[in-house]
Design a protein around this motif. Structure first.
Motif, PDB file in Angstrom:
ATOM      1  N   GLY A 134      44.279  27.725  40.385  1.00 27.92           N
ATOM      2  CA  GLY A 134      43.299  28.640  40.935  1.00 27.92           C
ATOM      3  C   GLY A 134      42.940  29.775  40.003  1.00 27.92           C
ATOM      4  N   PRO A 135      42.481  30.885  40.562  1.00 24.64           N
ATOM      5  CA  PRO A 135      41.882  31.959  39.775  1.00 24.64           C
ATOM      6  C   PRO A 135      42.844  32.632  38.815  1.00 24.64           C
ATOM      7  CG  PRO A 135      42.210  32.654  42.050  1.00 24.64           C
ATOM      8  CD  PRO A 135      42.489  31.185  42.004  1.00 24.64           C
ATOM      9  N   ALA A 136      42.274  33.125  37.716  1.00 25.05           N
ATOM     10  CA  ALA A 136      42.995  33.940  36.739  1.00 25.05           C
ATOM     11  C   ALA A 136      42.369  35.332  36.714  1.00 25.05           C
ATOM     12  CB  ALA A 136      42.926  33.299  35.358  1.00 25.05           C
ATOM     13  N   LEU A 137      43.103  36.293  36.193  1.00 25.13           N
ATOM     14  CA  LEU A 137      42.658  37.679  36.268  1.00 25.13           C
ATOM     15  C   LEU A 137      41.330  37.909  35.544  1.00 25.13           C
ATOM     16  CD1 LEU A 137      43.913  40.615  37.172  1.00 25.13           C
ATOM     17  CD2 LEU A 137      43.851  40.936  34.698  1.00 25.13           C
ATOM     18  N   LEU A 138      41.242  37.527  34.273  1.00 26.18           N
ATOM     19  CA  LEU A 138      40.087  37.890  33.458  1.00 26.18           C
ATOM     20  C   LEU A 138      38.812  37.152  33.857  1.00 26.18           C
ATOM     21  CD1 LEU A 138      41.603  38.143  29.853  1.00 26.18           C
ATOM     22  CD2 LEU A 138      40.957  40.004  31.388  1.00 26.18           C
ATOM     23  N   THR A 139      38.951  35.963  34.396  1.00 29.08           N
ATOM     24  CA  THR A 139      37.770  35.183  34.735  1.00 29.08           C
ATOM     25  C   THR A 139      37.276  35.471  36.145  1.00 29.08           C
ATOM     26  OG1 THR A 139      39.262  33.358  35.279  1.00 29.08           O
ATOM     27  CG2 THR A 139      38.170  33.284  33.135  1.00 29.08           C
ATOM     28  N   ASP A 140      38.146  35.416  37.114  1.00 34.73           N
ATOM     29  CA  ASP A 140      37.727  35.426  38.521  1.00 34.73           C
ATOM     30  C   ASP A 140      37.852  36.783  39.187  1.00 34.73           C
ATOM     31  OD1 ASP A 140      37.391  32.346  38.934  1.00 34.73           O
ATOM     32  OD2 ASP A 140      39.293  32.603  37.896  1.00 34.73           O
ATOM     33  N   PHE A 141      39.015  37.417  39.048  1.00 30.97           N
ATOM     34  CA  PHE A 141      39.185  38.735  39.667  1.00 30.97           C
ATOM     35  C   PHE A 141      38.302  39.774  38.981  1.00 30.97           C
ATOM     36  CE2 PHE A 141      43.095  36.506  40.836  1.00 30.97           C
ATOM     37  CZ  PHE A 141      43.150  36.770  42.188  1.00 30.97           C
ATOM     38  N   ALA A 142      38.034  39.584  37.699  1.00 33.29           N
ATOM     39  CA  ALA A 142      37.255  40.559  36.935  1.00 33.29           C
ATOM     40  C   ALA A 142      35.783  40.175  36.805  1.00 33.29           C
ATOM     41  CB  ALA A 142      37.873  40.738  35.547  1.00 33.29           C
ATOM     42  N   GLU A 143      35.290  39.278  37.647  1.00 35.22           N
ATOM     43  CA  GLU A 143      33.879  38.872  37.591  1.00 35.22           C
ATOM     44  C   GLU A 143      32.961  40.102  37.601  1.00 35.22           C
ATOM     45  OE1 GLU A 143      30.766  37.053  37.004  1.00 35.22           O
ATOM     46  OE2 GLU A 143      32.319  35.575  37.507  1.00 35.22           O
ATOM     47  N   ASN A 144      31.930  40.056  36.780  1.00 36.35           N
ATOM     48  CA  ASN A 144      30.989  41.179  36.695  1.00 36.35           C
ATOM     49  C   ASN A 144      30.407  41.547  38.065  1.00 36.35           C
ATOM     50  OD1 ASN A 144      31.424  41.005  33.968  1.00 36.35           O
ATOM     51  ND2 ASN A 144      29.272  40.899  33.402  1.00 36.35           N
ATOM     52  N   ILE A 145      30.243  42.823  38.295  1.00 36.79           N
ATOM     53  CA  ILE A 145      29.683  43.421  39.505  1.00 36.79           C
ATOM     54  C   ILE A 145      30.636  43.287  40.695  1.00 36.79           C
ATOM     55  CG2 ILE A 145      27.721  43.588  41.078  1.00 36.79           C
ATOM     56  CD1 ILE A 145      27.064  44.214  38.141  1.00 36.79           C
ATOM     57  N   ALA A 146      30.998  42.052  41.061  1.00 40.75           N
ATOM     58  CA  ALA A 146      31.883  41.830  42.222  1.00 40.75           C
ATOM     59  C   ALA A 146      32.444  40.422  42.155  1.00 40.75           C
ATOM     60  CB  ALA A 146      31.105  42.010  43.526  1.00 40.75           C
ATOM     61  N   MET A 147      33.604  40.237  42.779  1.00 41.22           N
ATOM     62  CA  MET A 147      34.151  38.886  42.921  1.00 41.22           C
ATOM     63  C   MET A 147      33.232  38.052  43.804  1.00 41.22           C
ATOM     64  SD  MET A 147      38.278  39.243  43.432  1.00 41.22           S
ATOM     65  CE  MET A 147      38.488  37.443  43.431  1.00 41.22           C
ATOM     66  N   ASP A 148      33.190  36.756  43.534  1.00 38.88           N
ATOM     67  CA  ASP A 148      32.402  35.863  44.374  1.00 38.88           C
ATOM     68  C   ASP A 148      33.088  35.667  45.721  1.00 38.88           C
ATOM     69  OD1 ASP A 148      29.976  34.682  42.998  1.00 38.88           O
ATOM     70  OD2 ASP A 148      31.486  34.458  41.427  1.00 38.88           O
ATOM     71  N   GLU A 149      32.286  35.722  46.781  1.00 40.30           N
ATOM     72  CA  GLU A 149      32.814  35.570  48.137  1.00 40.30           C
ATOM     73  C   GLU A 149      33.540  34.237  48.311  1.00 40.30           C
ATOM     74  OE1 GLU A 149      31.198  35.649  52.785  1.00 40.30           O
ATOM     75  OE2 GLU A 149      29.830  36.051  51.121  1.00 40.30           O
ATOM     76  N   TYR A 150      33.036  33.196  47.674  1.00 42.32           N
ATOM     77  CA  TYR A 150      33.666  31.867  47.776  1.00 42.32           C
ATOM     78  C   TYR A 150      35.111  31.909  47.277  1.00 42.32           C
ATOM     79  CZ  TYR A 150      34.317  26.820  46.881  1.00 42.32           C
ATOM     80  OH  TYR A 150      34.790  25.528  46.853  1.00 42.32           O
ATOM     81  N   THR A 151      35.342  32.581  46.153  1.00 45.16           N
ATOM     82  CA  THR A 151      36.695  32.696  45.606  1.00 45.16           C
ATOM     83  C   THR A 151      37.566  33.573  46.492  1.00 45.16           C
ATOM     84  OG1 THR A 151      35.850  32.389  43.360  1.00 45.16           O
ATOM     85  CG2 THR A 151      38.032  33.364  43.570  1.00 45.16           C
ATOM     86  N   VAL A 152      37.012  34.685  46.961  1.00 44.05           N
ATOM     87  CA  VAL A 152      37.765  35.583  47.850  1.00 44.05           C
ATOM     88  C   VAL A 152      38.208  34.841  49.105  1.00 44.05           C
ATOM     89  CG1 VAL A 152      37.624  37.657  49.285  1.00 44.05           C
ATOM     90  CG2 VAL A 152      36.664  37.676  46.972  1.00 44.05           C
ATOM     91  N   ASN A 153      37.296  34.081  49.703  1.00 41.42           N
ATOM     92  CA  ASN A 153      37.634  33.337  50.920  1.00 41.42           C
ATOM     93  C   ASN A 153      38.731  32.309  50.662  1.00 41.42           C
ATOM     94  OD1 ASN A 153      35.746  34.741  52.392  1.00 41.42           O
ATOM     95  ND2 ASN A 153      34.165  33.183  52.255  1.00 41.42           N
ATOM     96  N   SER A 154      38.680  31.648  49.511  1.00 39.92           N
ATOM     97  CA  SER A 154      39.711  30.667  49.182  1.00 39.92           C
ATOM     98  C   SER A 154      41.075  31.335  49.034  1.00 39.92           C
ATOM     99  CB  SER A 154      39.338  29.927  47.894  1.00 39.92           C
ATOM    100  OG  SER A 154      40.288  28.927  47.586  1.00 39.92           O
ATOM    101  N   ILE A 155      41.101  32.495  48.404  1.00 41.85           N
ATOM    102  CA  ILE A 155      42.350  33.244  48.242  1.00 41.85           C
ATOM    103  C   ILE A 155      42.916  33.639  49.608  1.00 41.85           C
ATOM    104  CG2 ILE A 155      43.294  35.456  47.448  1.00 41.85           C
ATOM    105  CD1 ILE A 155      41.329  35.185  45.038  1.00 41.85           C
ATOM    106  N   GLU A 156      42.058  34.140  50.479  1.00 40.83           N
ATOM    107  CA  GLU A 156      42.524  34.589  51.800  1.00 40.83           C
ATOM    108  C   GLU A 156      43.064  33.418  52.622  1.00 40.83           C
ATOM    109  OE1 GLU A 156      39.624  38.500  52.340  1.00 40.83           O
ATOM    110  OE2 GLU A 156      39.015  36.563  53.194  1.00 40.83           O
ATOM    111  N   LYS A 157      42.401  32.274  52.580  1.00 37.80           N
ATOM    112  CA  LYS A 157      42.845  31.111  53.354  1.00 37.80           C
ATOM    113  C   LYS A 157      44.103  30.474  52.780  1.00 37.80           C
ATOM    114  CE  LYS A 157      39.903  28.058  54.840  1.00 37.80           C
ATOM    115  NZ  LYS A 157      38.806  27.054  54.881  1.00 37.80           N
ATOM    116  N   THR A 158      44.275  30.583  51.453  1.00 37.55           N
ATOM    117  CA  THR A 158      45.376  29.876  50.799  1.00 37.55           C
ATOM    118  C   THR A 158      46.639  30.710  50.699  1.00 37.55           C
ATOM    119  OG1 THR A 158      43.713  28.702  49.480  1.00 37.55           O
ATOM    120  CG2 THR A 158      45.997  28.527  48.755  1.00 37.55           C
ATOM    121  N   TRP A 159      46.516  32.003  50.384  1.00 38.89           N
ATOM    122  CA  TRP A 159      47.684  32.840  50.118  1.00 38.89           C
ATOM    123  C   TRP A 159      48.050  33.796  51.244  1.00 38.89           C
ATOM    124  CZ3 TRP A 159      45.723  34.685  44.663  1.00 38.89           C
ATOM    125  CH2 TRP A 159      45.735  33.590  43.777  1.00 38.89           C
ATOM    126  N   PHE A 160      47.087  34.148  52.092  1.00 39.73           N
ATOM    127  CA  PHE A 160      47.331  35.155  53.130  1.00 39.73           C
ATOM    128  C   PHE A 160      47.477  34.550  54.518  1.00 39.73           C
ATOM    129  CE2 PHE A 160      45.756  37.691  49.668  1.00 39.73           C
ATOM    130  CZ  PHE A 160      46.327  38.946  49.825  1.00 39.73           C
TER     131      PHE A 160
END
Length: 343
Positions: A134-160
């Motif tokens: 899954g996501p890495a810090l420099l590519t996904d968490f640090a996406e320009n302007i804002a993280m993509d909602e699709y990635t955020v939702n995947s993180i919430e469903k998978t890890w939380f």
């Protein structure tokens, strides 16, 4: 597979550089800090930067044992609930002889990264620990302007959440590459293309099994080493594979797949899900190679889904190792049937 405990706001996560030391370079530090801020502000997490994670390209390359030391310390630290890789690279395999396998097995943690991090994932897998491609810090968490909602939702469903992850659709859009990580570009949003969704390139029907896979180039590099999974690991599996930003020539790509075929991997699996080639490079050519090599292996009966949103794609979903999943090429659906974490 041993599952780690789920995350909660307030938990501590560790940042490691197990492959490239890019996160510590002076001209990239703004992006590292931006990724850390997103972990804190979006998910309510506390970030512990491990001692050698930001020492830069030369130091990190020359000290694989220090990279492993950071991983070992994060595993032993009971306050650390997850381990986030800064980015991939090309030689994380050098740290594996130094990893404390007792700490690994006795302290299962959420562990995420992709690309070269495949070698770390397969090492965890051999020791019975489920991790997140899954996501890495420099590519996904640090996406320009804002993280993509699709990635955020995947993180919430998978890890939380300890509920079954369920159906994973493709991302609604695909981020274009090519915008350099210069600080003057930080306020520029990367362009987006529409994503046409899953495509069936194999047999009609369903395939169910445990998930195993990663980056094809790393799979190829590990063949013949002690770190490559034994053939039994592929029995009744759903294989997930994708390719890196190196854009393998289709002839080389074909050689890699044929080697896997000759090894007997395709004989054992129940289905395949394939990540979209970055930028759509060789999209049609790779598809034809997959179909040709599977026909050679007499696996025309295998359900195969193409154009999935994981790996070298932003936004991306998380694929957890070892979990039961199902692909359905009639309804073009991919479903993970259990949770990646426990309460």
């Amino acid at each position: 597979m041993i599952k780690p405990s789920k995350l909660q706001p307030g938990d501590t996560v560790a940042l490691v550089s197990l492959s490239s030391g890019l996160a510590g370079e002076e001209d990239i530090r703004w992006r590292t800090e931006q990724g850390i801020e997103r972990l804190e502000s979006i998910f309510g997490l506390t970030v512990k930067v491990m001692p050698h994670a930001l020492k830069g390209l030369d130091y990190v390359y020359n000290h694989p044992e220090k990279r492993a030391e950071d991983l070992n310390e994060a595993l032993r630290d009971h306050s650390v609930k997850a381990i986030i890789c800064a980015i991939g690279g090309n030689e994380t395999v050098r740290i594996l002889p130094f990893v404390d396998t007792d700490a690994l097995q006795n302290n299962p943690k959420i562990f995420t990264g992709y690309s070269d991090t495949t070698a770390n994932h397969l090492f965890f897998y051999k020791h019975g620990i489920s991790t997140s491609y899954g996501p890495a810090l420099l590519t996904d968490f640090a996406e320009n302007i804002a993280m993509d909602e699709y990635t955020v939702n995947s993180i919430e469903k998978t890890w939380f959440s300890a509920e079954p992850i369920g159906e994973i659709k493709t991302s609604p859009h695909i981020r274009k590459i090519g915008l350099s990580w210069d600080s003057e570009n930080k306020s520029t949003e990367r362009p987006k293309d529409n994503n046409p969704g899953y495509e069936s390139i194999g047999a009609s029907g369903k395939g169910r099994g445990h998930l195993i896979g990663g980056c094809l180039e790393v799979f190829n590099n590990l063949r013949g080493t002690q770190y490559f999974p034994d053939l039994d690991s592929f029995e009744n599996a759903i294989l997930f594979l994708e390719t890196s930003e190196c854009y393998l020539d289709p002839e080389i790509f074909e050689d890699y797949l044929r080697a896997m075929s000759v090894m007997g991997i395709f004989e054992r699996i129940n289905g395949i899900i394939i990540g979209r080639p970055q930028e759509g490079q060789y999209y049609e050519e790779y598809k034809e190679v997959w179909q040709r090599v599977l026909a050679e292996a007499r696996r025309d009966d295998l359900p195969v889904m193409y154009n999935a949103s994981f790996g070298h794609n932003e936004p991306k979903c998380i694929i957890p190792y070892g979990l039961q999943a199902e692909i359905d090429t009639v309804n073009l659906s991919f479903t993970i049937l259990e949770s990646a974490v426990k309460d």
